[in-house]
Design a protein around this motif. Structure first.
Motif, PDB file in Angstrom:
ATOM      1  N   ARG A 270       0.824  -1.214   0.000  1.00 18.54           N
ATOM      2  CA  ARG A 270       0.000   0.000   0.000  1.00 18.54           C
ATOM      3  C   ARG A 270       0.861   1.270   0.000  1.00 18.54           C
ATOM      4  O   ARG A 270       0.384   2.342   0.331  1.00 18.54           O
ATOM      5  N   CYS A 271       2.130   1.099  -0.366  1.00 21.20           N
ATOM      6  CA  CYS A 271       3.063   2.234  -0.433  1.00 21.20           C
ATOM      7  C   CYS A 271       3.557   2.383  -1.870  1.00 21.20           C
ATOM      8  O   CYS A 271       3.687   1.401  -2.596  1.00 21.20           O
ATOM      9  N   CYS A 272       3.837   3.606  -2.238  1.00 15.22           N
ATOM     10  CA  CYS A 272       4.496   3.873  -3.506  1.00 15.22           C
ATOM     11  C   CYS A 272       5.611   4.870  -3.233  1.00 15.22           C
ATOM     12  O   CYS A 272       5.664   5.476  -2.163  1.00 15.22           O
ATOM     13  N   ALA A 273       6.490   5.034  -4.188  1.00 14.62           N
ATOM     14  CA  ALA A 273       7.593   5.992  -4.021  1.00 14.62           C
ATOM     15  C   ALA A 273       7.845   6.711  -5.329  1.00 14.62           C
ATOM     16  O   ALA A 273       7.736   6.122  -6.413  1.00 14.62           O
ATOM     17  N   ILE A 274       8.179   7.978  -5.208  1.00 14.06           N
ATOM     18  CA  ILE A 274       8.596   8.799  -6.337  1.00 14.06           C
ATOM     19  C   ILE A 274       9.993   9.289  -6.007  1.00 14.06           C
ATOM     20  O   ILE A 274      10.236   9.800  -4.910  1.00 14.06           O
ATOM     21  N   GLY A 275      10.919   9.129  -6.930  1.00 13.03           N
ATOM     22  CA  GLY A 275      12.279   9.563  -6.675  1.00 13.03           C
ATOM     23  C   GLY A 275      13.001   9.935  -7.946  1.00 13.03           C
ATOM     24  O   GLY A 275      12.534   9.640  -9.046  1.00 13.03           O
ATOM     25  N   ASP A 276      14.177  10.543  -7.772  1.00 11.23           N
ATOM     26  CA  ASP A 276      14.895  11.054  -8.931  1.00 11.23           C
ATOM     27  C   ASP A 276      16.361  10.642  -9.009  1.00 11.23           C
ATOM     28  O   ASP A 276      17.074  11.085  -9.893  1.00 11.23           O
ATOM     29  N   SER A 277      16.825   9.814  -8.083  1.00 11.96           N
ATOM     30  CA  SER A 277      18.262   9.535  -8.083  1.00 11.96           C
ATOM     31  C   SER A 277      18.592   8.116  -7.638  1.00 11.96           C
ATOM     32  O   SER A 277      17.739   7.375  -7.158  1.00 11.96           O
ATOM     33  N   ARG A 278      19.867   7.790  -7.781  1.00 13.44           N
ATOM     34  CA  ARG A 278      20.353   6.461  -7.390  1.00 13.44           C
ATOM     35  C   ARG A 278      20.068   6.150  -5.927  1.00 13.44           C
ATOM     36  O   ARG A 278      19.933   4.988  -5.563  1.00 13.44           O
ATOM     37  N   SER A 279      19.964   7.147  -5.099  1.00 15.97           N
ATOM     38  CA  SER A 279      19.688   6.889  -3.685  1.00 15.97           C
ATOM     39  C   SER A 279      18.286   6.329  -3.486  1.00 15.97           C
ATOM     40  O   SER A 279      17.964   5.842  -2.401  1.00 15.97           O
ATOM     41  N   ASP A 280      17.453   6.354  -4.514  1.00 14.78           N
ATOM     42  CA  ASP A 280      16.106   5.784  -4.434  1.00 14.78           C
ATOM     43  C   ASP A 280      16.056   4.313  -4.839  1.00 14.78           C
ATOM     44  O   ASP A 280      15.053   3.642  -4.606  1.00 14.78           O
ATOM     45  N   ILE A 281      17.105   3.811  -5.427  1.00 11.02           N
ATOM     46  CA  ILE A 281      17.101   2.448  -5.953  1.00 11.02           C
ATOM     47  C   ILE A 281      16.802   1.399  -4.880  1.00 11.02           C
ATOM     48  O   ILE A 281      15.955   0.519  -5.104  1.00 11.02           O
ATOM     49  N   PRO A 282      17.438   1.407  -3.703  1.00 13.73           N
ATOM     50  CA  PRO A 282      17.078   0.391  -2.705  1.00 13.73           C
ATOM     51  C   PRO A 282      15.600   0.444  -2.298  1.00 13.73           C
ATOM     52  O   PRO A 282      14.957  -0.600  -2.158  1.00 13.73           O
ATOM     53  N   LEU A 283      15.044   1.641  -2.134  1.00 10.41           N
ATOM     54  CA  LEU A 283      13.625   1.757  -1.794  1.00 10.41           C
ATOM     55  C   LEU A 283      12.761   1.289  -2.950  1.00 10.41           C
ATOM     56  O   LEU A 283      11.793   0.550  -2.746  1.00 10.41           O
ATOM     57  N   PHE A 284      13.098   1.683  -4.170  1.00 11.76           N
ATOM     58  CA  PHE A 284      12.336   1.238  -5.337  1.00 11.76           C
ATOM     59  C   PHE A 284      12.334  -0.286  -5.427  1.00 11.76           C
ATOM     60  O   PHE A 284      11.334  -0.892  -5.792  1.00 11.76           O
ATOM     61  N   SER A 285      13.447  -0.909  -5.087  1.00 11.84           N
ATOM     62  CA  SER A 285      13.555  -2.372  -5.153  1.00 11.84           C
ATOM     63  C   SER A 285      12.685  -3.063  -4.105  1.00 11.84           C
ATOM     64  O   SER A 285      12.343  -4.236  -4.254  1.00 11.84           O
ATOM     65  N   ALA A 286      12.297  -2.330  -3.059  1.00 17.92           N
ATOM     66  CA  ALA A 286      11.500  -2.909  -1.970  1.00 17.92           C
ATOM     67  C   ALA A 286       9.998  -2.700  -2.146  1.00 17.92           C
ATOM     68  O   ALA A 286       9.209  -3.285  -1.402  1.00 17.92           O
ATOM     69  N   LEU A 287       9.604  -1.878  -3.124  1.00 14.76           N
ATOM     70  CA  LEU A 287       8.187  -1.554  -3.313  1.00 14.76           C
ATOM     71  C   LEU A 287       7.686  -2.037  -4.666  1.00 14.76           C
ATOM     72  O   LEU A 287       8.450  -2.145  -5.616  1.00 14.76           O
ATOM     73  N   GLN A 288       6.379  -2.258  -4.743  1.00  9.32           N
ATOM     74  CA  GLN A 288       5.774  -2.737  -5.993  1.00  9.32           C
ATOM     75  C   GLN A 288       5.514  -1.610  -6.986  1.00  9.32           C
ATOM     76  O   GLN A 288       5.466  -1.851  -8.183  1.00  9.32           O
ATOM     77  N   THR A 289       5.306  -0.392  -6.504  1.00  4.90           N
ATOM     78  CA  THR A 289       4.925   0.716  -7.374  1.00  4.90           C
ATOM     79  C   THR A 289       5.849   1.897  -7.134  1.00  4.90           C
ATOM     80  O   THR A 289       5.868   2.472  -6.040  1.00  4.90           O
ATOM     81  N   THR A 290       6.622   2.250  -8.174  1.00  5.45           N
ATOM     82  CA  THR A 290       7.597   3.323  -8.040  1.00  5.45           C
ATOM     83  C   THR A 290       7.637   4.167  -9.312  1.00  5.45           C
ATOM     84  O   THR A 290       7.405   3.664 -10.416  1.00  5.45           O
ATOM     85  N   LEU A 291       7.945   5.430  -9.138  1.00 11.13           N
ATOM     86  CA  LEU A 291       8.032   6.359 -10.263  1.00 11.13           C
ATOM     87  C   LEU A 291       9.368   7.082 -10.222  1.00 11.13           C
ATOM     88  O   LEU A 291       9.674   7.775  -9.245  1.00 11.13           O
ATOM     89  N   ALA A 292      10.141   6.921 -11.287  1.00  8.61           N
ATOM     90  CA  ALA A 292      11.378   7.677 -11.451  1.00  8.61           C
ATOM     91  C   ALA A 292      10.999   8.977 -12.149  1.00  8.61           C
ATOM     92  O   ALA A 292      10.585   8.972 -13.307  1.00  8.61           O
ATOM     93  N   LEU A 293      11.100  10.068 -11.432  1.00  9.33           N
ATOM     94  CA  LEU A 293      10.704  11.375 -11.953  1.00  9.33           C
ATOM     95  C   LEU A 293      11.942  12.218 -12.231  1.00  9.33           C
ATOM     96  O   LEU A 293      12.728  12.489 -11.320  1.00  9.33           O
TER      97      LEU A 293
END
Length: 169
Positions: free
Chosen positions: A112-135
């Motif tokens: 029930r979580c999503c993430a929006i991020g713009d950099s390599r520091s978001d990769i570990p979080l993106f890998s842990a969630l089902q729905t992510t947006l690279a902005l």
């Protein structure tokens, strides 16, 4: 990373917390942040700012736009002046771990979580969630995200958020 944080923290030495707060009031950011935060809050979604920026920066952004601040390295303070030391280190894995712990503390499963991020520091979080947006993100971050887009205004992500929200039911 820790060595660069130590060097960076030295640049804060002797600067008043009030001066930094004033500087951060004018920090240029993507347009539309307030509108997206309001959109989220109107749907009882908690917009959380997980950042590798120093806590004074992420706290100022959160305060200015209504995010919940969560994470970031801390620069040491003596009285009301930054002392130029690192009070707490924080990296991309801490960012992920703190975000996941934040959700768990509130009883929110990662589905029930999503993430929006713009950099390599978001990769570990993106890998842990089902729905992510690279902005407006770099290539490596775009490859890990479930969706990627470029935008001049954060309100352009609202259709993506609406689609994600529909998938929660």
């Amino acid at each position: 990373m820790k060595k660069s944080a130590v060097i960076d923290a030295k640049g804060w030495r002797g600067v008043s917390t009030k001066v930094v707060d004033r500087w951060l009031d004018d920090l240029p950011l993507i347009a539309g942040i307030g509108e997206v935060v309001s959109w989220c809050r109107s749907r009882r979604l908690e917009p959380v700012l997980a950042s590798l920026a120093w806590q004074p920066v992420s706290t100022a952004m959160a305060r200015r736009h209504g995010f919940t601040a969560n994470g970031g390295p801390r620069v040491g303070i003596s009285g009301l002046v930054y002392d130029g030391t690192v009070a707490e280190h924080f990296n991309e894995y801490d960012k992920r771990d703190r975000a996941l712990a934040f959700a768990a503390e509130r009883g929110v499963p990662t589905q029930r979580c999503c993430a929006i991020g713009d950099s390599r520091s978001d990769i570990p979080l993106f890998s842990a969630l089902q729905t992510t947006l690279a902005l407006n993100a770099d290539t490596a971050t775009r490859k890990v995200a479930t969706t990627a887009m470029t935008a001049q205004d954060l309100t352009e992500v609202v259709p993506w958020l609406q689609q994600w929200e529909r998938g929660l039911d």
